[in-house]
Design an enzyme around this catalytic site. Structure first.
Site, PDB file in Angstrom:
ATOM      1  N   ILE A  16       0.835  -1.209   0.000  1.00  9.61           N
ATOM      2  CA  ILE A  16       0.000   0.000   0.000  1.00  9.61           C
ATOM      3  C   ILE A  16       0.870   1.258   0.000  1.00  9.61           C
ATOM      4  O   ILE A  16       0.557   2.243  -0.670  1.00  9.61           O
ATOM      5  CB  ILE A  16      -0.947  -0.029   1.224  1.00  9.61           C
ATOM      6  CG1 ILE A  16      -1.900  -1.237   1.119  1.00  9.61           C
ATOM      7  CG2 ILE A  16      -1.735   1.266   1.336  1.00  9.61           C
ATOM      8  CD1 ILE A  16      -2.650  -1.558   2.409  1.00  9.61           C
ATOM      9  N   TYR A 158      -1.270  -6.986  17.030  1.00 10.27           N
ATOM     10  CA  TYR A 158      -1.538  -6.121  15.862  1.00 10.27           C
ATOM     11  C   TYR A 158      -2.764  -5.238  16.075  1.00 10.27           C
ATOM     12  O   TYR A 158      -2.672  -4.012  15.943  1.00 10.27           O
ATOM     13  CB  TYR A 158      -1.709  -6.981  14.612  1.00 10.27           C
ATOM     14  CG  TYR A 158      -1.965  -6.179  13.358  1.00 10.27           C
ATOM     15  CD1 TYR A 158      -0.990  -5.325  12.826  1.00 10.27           C
ATOM     16  CD2 TYR A 158      -3.188  -6.252  12.690  1.00 10.27           C
ATOM     17  CE1 TYR A 158      -1.222  -4.587  11.675  1.00 10.27           C
ATOM     18  CE2 TYR A 158      -3.420  -5.524  11.537  1.00 10.27           C
ATOM     19  CZ  TYR A 158      -2.439  -4.691  11.034  1.00 10.27           C
ATOM     20  OH  TYR A 158      -2.676  -3.960   9.893  1.00 10.27           O
TER      21      TYR A 158
HETATM   22  P1  NAP Z   1       3.366  -4.786   3.415  1.00 10.50           P
HETATM   23  O1  NAP Z   1       3.209  -5.033   1.962  1.00 10.50           O
HETATM   24  O2  NAP Z   1       3.887  -5.855   4.296  1.00 10.50           O
HETATM   25  O3  NAP Z   1       4.225  -3.464   3.594  1.00 10.50           O
HETATM   26  C1  NAP Z   1       4.635  -3.028   4.864  1.00 10.50           C
HETATM   27  C2  NAP Z   1       5.722  -2.013   4.672  1.00 10.50           C
HETATM   28  O4  NAP Z   1       6.167  -1.575   5.964  1.00 10.50           O
HETATM   29  C3  NAP Z   1       6.958  -2.588   3.948  1.00 10.50           C
HETATM   30  O5  NAP Z   1       7.476  -1.624   3.081  1.00 10.50           O
HETATM   31  C4  NAP Z   1       7.918  -2.858   5.104  1.00 10.50           C
HETATM   32  O6  NAP Z   1       9.285  -2.836   4.723  1.00 10.50           O
HETATM   33  C5  NAP Z   1       7.594  -1.648   5.959  1.00 10.50           C
HETATM   34  N1  NAP Z   1       8.160  -1.728   7.302  1.00 10.50           N
HETATM   35  C6  NAP Z   1       7.909  -2.642   8.263  1.00 10.50           C
HETATM   36  N2  NAP Z   1       8.665  -2.388   9.337  1.00 10.50           N
HETATM   37  C7  NAP Z   1       9.407  -1.281   9.047  1.00 10.50           C
HETATM   38  C8  NAP Z   1      10.371  -0.537   9.744  1.00 10.50           C
HETATM   39  N3  NAP Z   1      10.772  -0.853  10.986  1.00 10.50           N
HETATM   40  N4  NAP Z   1      10.893   0.571   9.146  1.00 10.50           N
HETATM   41  C9  NAP Z   1      10.517   0.902   7.902  1.00 10.50           C
HETATM   42  N5  NAP Z   1       9.632   0.222   7.163  1.00 10.50           N
HETATM   43  C10 NAP Z   1       9.077  -0.867   7.751  1.00 10.50           C
HETATM   44  O7  NAP Z   1       1.960  -4.386   4.075  1.00 10.50           O
HETATM   45  P2  NAP Z   1       0.769  -3.424   3.597  1.00 10.50           P
HETATM   46  O8  NAP Z   1      -0.439  -4.257   3.575  1.00 10.50           O
HETATM   47  O9  NAP Z   1       1.149  -2.619   2.418  1.00 10.50           O
HETATM   48  O10 NAP Z   1       0.658  -2.503   4.911  1.00 10.50           O
HETATM   49  C11 NAP Z   1       0.842  -1.106   4.902  1.00 10.50           C
HETATM   50  C12 NAP Z   1       0.097  -0.522   6.097  1.00 10.50           C
HETATM   51  O11 NAP Z   1      -1.312  -0.764   5.943  1.00 10.50           O
HETATM   52  C13 NAP Z   1       0.497  -1.168   7.434  1.00 10.50           C
HETATM   53  O12 NAP Z   1       0.532  -0.169   8.432  1.00 10.50           O
HETATM   54  C14 NAP Z   1      -0.670  -2.106   7.705  1.00 10.50           C
HETATM   55  O13 NAP Z   1      -0.850  -2.367   9.090  1.00 10.50           O
HETATM   56  C15 NAP Z   1      -1.834  -1.331   7.116  1.00 10.50           C
HETATM   57  N6  NAP Z   1      -2.996  -2.171   6.785  1.00 10.50           N
HETATM   58  C16 NAP Z   1      -2.934  -3.113   5.820  1.00 10.50           C
HETATM   59  C17 NAP Z   1      -4.073  -3.865   5.527  1.00 10.50           C
HETATM   60  C18 NAP Z   1      -4.069  -4.917   4.447  1.00 10.50           C
HETATM   61  O14 NAP Z   1      -5.125  -5.577   4.269  1.00 10.50           O
HETATM   62  N7  NAP Z   1      -2.982  -5.122   3.709  1.00 10.50           N
HETATM   63  C19 NAP Z   1      -5.271  -3.651   6.232  1.00 10.50           C
HETATM   64  C20 NAP Z   1      -5.287  -2.680   7.221  1.00 10.50           C
HETATM   65  C21 NAP Z   1      -4.165  -1.932   7.481  1.00 10.50           C
HETATM   66  P3  NAP Z   1      10.118  -4.200   4.381  1.00 10.50           P
HETATM   67  O15 NAP Z   1       9.827  -4.517   2.944  1.00 10.50           O
HETATM   68  O16 NAP Z   1      11.515  -3.795   4.653  1.00 10.50           O
HETATM   69  O17 NAP Z   1       9.597  -5.260   5.321  1.00 10.50           O
END
Ligand code: NAP
Length: 235
Positions: A16, A158
């Site tokens: 995202i 979480y």
């Molecule tokens: P994702 O594809 O796993 O991406 C997560 C991102 O966060 C990655 O770029 C990861 O980097 C980065 N990250 C994690 N720990 C970090 C750190 N210590 N410093 C810097 N970057 C870090 O997940 P996503 O679904 O896109 O999630 C993005 C946001 O949306 C999150 O906050 C998640 O909780 C929220 N969200 C997602 C969903 C869903 O259905 N996907 C639903 C509700 C909320 P690396 O590549 O280095 O690991």
């Protein structure tokens, strides 16, 4: 010609966050792509630049004071901060069985990481005419929905981390009420990303839309609230 507004998106190398960076870039922002791994960072910046986005890389681990301070020192302007980086800590997470280290790690990233990055970037944001902060939360952080029993699996790290993030968002809004800074929490919906093994039914691009909307709110818009594509999400 006036300088473009500058946005910074954490965790923007994939999922995202990458789509938020792409969407803000398409709207004319110069976009700081923040990520903790240099190779993944350079790859994302390259792809965005090839798509015509005015993107630059910022090495940033939200869990590290030093990394965040170094990232802030590299910037001379910031108009929009999207605190998107997040982790789940892995499932299952039953309160009776989850390791305290898991809870610590998730809170360190999803809550303390947001506070750390926000406070480091605030001096820059305060110099912007229309500063915006978006905290990427989740509807699983809604205590109203959790207590109704229908929001996702039992999650002792979480989901509470997103409730904590929501609560912090409200406190920032209270402190910043007399400034032009608007700060809101966003829920992207259930999107297919690495976070959930690509089980989500929405695309990352669809999930990015609410963050882009909140990042580009007009002056005098809402602050201290929680939104998804449908409107206000109950705390
Ligand atoms: P994702 O594809 O796993 O991406 C997560 C991102 O966060 C990655 O770029 C990861 O980097 C980065 N990250 C994690 N720990 C970090 C750190 N210590 N410093 C810097 N970057 C870090 O997940 P996503 O679904 O896109 O999630 C993005 C946001 O949306 C999150 O906050 C998640 O909780 C929220 N969200 C997602 C969903 C869903 O259905 N996907 C639903 C509700 C909320 P690396 O590549 O280095 O690991």
């Amino acid at each position: 010609m006036s300088e473009p507004n500058v946005a910074l998106v954490t965790g923007a190398n994939k999922g995202i966050g990458y789509e938020i960076a792409a969407g803000l870039g398409a709207r004319g922002f110069r976009v700081g792509v923040a990520a903790r791994d240099d190779a993944r960072l350079q790859e994302a910046v390259k792809t965005l630049v090839e798509k015509g986005v005015d993107a630059f890389g910022v090495l940033l681990d939200v869990a590290s004071d030093t990394s965040v301070a170094e990232a802030a020192a590299q910037l001379s302007r910031l108009d929009v901060l999207v605190n998107n980086a997040g982790i789940t800590g892995g499932m299952p997470q039953h309160p009776t069985g989850v390791g305290l280290d898991t809870i610590r790690e998730v809170v360190e990233t999803n809550v303390l990481g947001v506070i750390r990055v926000t406070n480091a970037m605030l001096p820059l944001l305060r110099r912007s005419e229309s500063p915006r902060i978006v905290n990427m939360s989740s509807s699983v952080g809604s205590l109203t929905r959790q207590s109704a029993g229908d929001q996702g699996p039992i999650s002792a790290a979480y989901a509470p981390s997103k409730s904590f993030l929501n609560a912090i968002t409200v406190q920032y809004a209270k402190e910043l009420r007399d400034t032009p800074i608007l700060i809101n929490a966003a829920c992207p919906g259930y999107c297919a990303t690495d976070l959930n093994g690509h089980r989500g039914h929405r695309t990352a691009e669809q999930g990015a839309a609410i963050a882009i909307h909140l990042a580009t709110l007009p002056d005098g818009g809402p602050t201290g609230a929680f939104y998804d594509d449908e409107g206000v999400v109950p705390w």
